[in-house]
Enzyme design. Structure first.
Site, PDB file in Angstrom:
ATOM      1  N   ILE A 140      -2.248   8.865   0.697  1.00 42.59           N
ATOM      2  CA  ILE A 140      -1.159   8.962   1.663  1.00 42.59           C
ATOM      3  C   ILE A 140       0.084   9.556   1.110  1.00 42.59           C
ATOM      4  O   ILE A 140       0.479   9.077  -0.122  1.00 42.59           O
ATOM      5  CB  ILE A 140      -1.143   7.646   2.235  1.00 42.59           C
ATOM      6  CG1 ILE A 140      -2.460   6.887   2.953  1.00 42.59           C
ATOM      7  CG2 ILE A 140       0.013   7.622   3.255  1.00 42.59           C
ATOM      8  CD1 ILE A 140      -2.153   5.775   3.475  1.00 42.59           C
ATOM      9  N   LYS A 209       3.631  -0.678  -5.864  1.00 38.92           N
ATOM     10  CA  LYS A 209       3.756   0.225  -5.052  1.00 38.92           C
ATOM     11  C   LYS A 209       5.049   0.213  -4.067  1.00 38.92           C
ATOM     12  O   LYS A 209       5.849   0.880  -3.710  1.00 38.92           O
ATOM     13  CB  LYS A 209       2.603   0.512  -3.823  1.00 38.92           C
ATOM     14  CG  LYS A 209       1.267   0.831  -4.701  1.00 38.92           C
ATOM     15  CD  LYS A 209       0.190   0.874  -3.706  1.00 38.92           C
ATOM     16  CE  LYS A 209      -1.271   0.740  -4.595  1.00 38.92           C
ATOM     17  NZ  LYS A 209      -2.560   0.643  -3.966  1.00 38.92           N
TER      18      LYS A 209
END
Ligand SMILES: NC(=O)c1ccc[n+]([C@@H]2O[C@H](COP(=O)([O-])OP(=O)(O)OC[C@H]3O[C@@H](n4cnc5c(N)ncnc54)[C@H](OP(=O)(O)O)[C@@H]3O)[C@@H](O)[C@H]2O)c1
Length: 432
Positions: A140, A209
């Site tokens: 992504i 992340k």
């Protein structure tokens, strides 16, 4: 197109490295056309030279030492795909940056723990730059969306489902009614979970992340240590059932948001409406929701791991380097990143909460719980007593809006009640 090739050195030929090498070899002309420059993988390093990588590596220079490859004058770009926050991954990335080379990495642990220092090194060394699209949600393009696509926005909130293993386990628990341990074992057999699942189910991988996205989103220094992390190990089958009964799903959500008190970063299981954008995400899929003052909200979903999807992000960074597109590591010059200062006091966390208490099935118990909640400033929105077994009655409660500190106080009070037979469990309810 420039014929002067960008000479690439790749360290790590595992899931991501072998897939990246495969694309660079087999799809070279197409990728080079996009890059506007010839691309040539020149040198590689891994641990086992004899291992079949599924690609012909015979014409490539082999190194035994990643640091030597990183500093080798024959390569223009160092691609680190070994992993690990420290050790040879860190040493080799530092060596490449210090030698004035661009670095592409998929290593979220390295970025979350040392991203600040590496960004500074990249900035003060002519020719060096640091690219890490693959480190956040695999395929992504979350980093580019935030750093480039939404560069003009004041970002208010970044949230997402950032670990496919956890989302797979939670989806399976919901669909089969099975307990966490059994589903984890099955996920390990199917290759969806590592033999040591701590980084995934403990929330650390997703927290890396989240910290990276928060640094970009809020233009502040990396603050991985500020992420409040709770994994999915304690999510019980009865919580999954209770969530579904109320129209929610339990998801491991990472949420970083700007509040009046500062930026909060939380990674924890939450209840989210089944038909909400994040509630709809099932299986190993990842999702990233980005909210800004100009755009409102946008959501990106897709594969957060795997050779092909992660190579897709690595290739995008390689193409950026070939094009000479090297933005500041976190979108802002490191000197201008907001320093992270913490008062030590937890930030307020207001919303509705789910609470599960396990009580002796006897008269007056609910009144005692209600009193404990009231004394802690928590009011009940709805409450349900479930079928009792062996004179034990589980009770689930949804609160009105309150602060996490009030819920924590309530749980401590309830646990001291003689009618309470197990520590109460709570979970934040997120309405989007
Ligand atoms: N897998 C994914 O879906 C995914 C998604 C997003 C990000 N990432 C990140 O991508 C990176 C690589 O992950 P991966 O799944 O591809 O790992 P992997 O399959 O375990 O591969 C690691 C590779 O690094 C090599 N290596 C390890 N230590 C080394 C050393 N000291 N010297 C030389 N080579 C060494 C290994 O060599 P041998 O093959 O010879 O043992 C192997 O080729 C990690 O930072 C990970 O967090 C992975």
């Amino acid at each position: 197109m420039s014929d002067d090739p960008l000479k690439i050195g790749i360290a790590g030929l595992g899931t991501v490295g072998a897939a990246t090498l495969g694309f660079l070899v087999n799809e070279n002309a197409r990728i080079a056309a996009r890059a506007g420059r010839a691309l040539r993988v020149d040198a590689i390093v891994a641990r086992d030279r004899a291992k079949d990588r599924g690609v012909d590596t015979s014409g490539l220079r082999w190194f035994d030492d990643p640091v030597a490859l990183a500093a080798d004058p024959g390569i223009d770009l160092y691609v680190e795909l070994m992993g690990g926050a420290d050790g040879v991954a860190k040493a080799s990335v530092e060596a490449a940056l210090a030698a004035g080379k661009p670095v592409v990495t998929a290593n979220k642990a390295l970025l979350a723990h040392h991203g600040g220092a590496l960004a500074e090194l990249a900035e003060r060394t002519p020719g060096a730059s640091l690219h890490y699209e693959a480190a956040v949600a695999g395929g992504i393009p979350a980093v580019k969306a935030l750093r480039e696509g939404m560069a003009g926005n004041g970002i208010t909130r970044v949230s997402g489902i950032l670990n496919g293993t956890c989302n797979y386990i939670l989806t399976e628990m919901e669909e089969t009614g099975a307990a966490f341990d059994g589903v984890l074992l099955e996920a390990q057999k199917l290759g969806y979970a590592e033999a040591d699942p701590t980084a995934d189910v403990g929330g650390f991988d997703a927290a890396h992340k989240l910290a990276i996205m928060a640094a970009i989103a809020f233009g502040r220094q990396m603050a991985f240590d500020d992420v409040q992390i709770e994994g999915i190990e304690n999510v019980a089958a009865e919580d999954i059932i209770a969530a579904r009964d109320m129209g929610y799903r339990i998801r491991l959500l990472g949420v970083a948001e700007r509040t009046d008190e500062g930026v909060s970063q939380r990674l924890r299981p939450c209840m989210t409406p089944i038909d909400s954008p994040l509630g709809k995400i099932t299986g190993v899929t990842n999702a990233v929701m980005l909210e800004g003052d100009a755009i409102g909200a946008t959501i990106l979903t897709g594969p957060g791991a795997g050779g092909g999807p992660t190579a897709s992000a690595v290739l995008a960074d390689i193409i950026d380097v070939a094009r000479g597109n090297c933005p500041p590591t976190f979108g802002i010059a490191t000197n201008d990143l907001v320093p992270v200062t913490s008062s030590g006091a937890p930030l307020r966390d207001e919303g509705a909460f789910y609470l599960r208490v396990t009580l002796k099935d006897q008269p007056g118990t609910l009144a005692e719980v209600a009193t404990a909640l009231g004394r802690s400033g928590v009011s009940i929105h709805r409450m349900r007593q479930h079928d009792h077994k062996n004179d034990i009655a589980p009770v689930t409660i949804v609160t009105h809006r309150c602060d996490l500190a009030d819920i924590t106080a309530a749980k401590e009070r309830i646990e001291t009640l003689s009618v309470c037979t197990a520590p109460p469990v709570s979970m934040r309810i997120v309405e989007s």
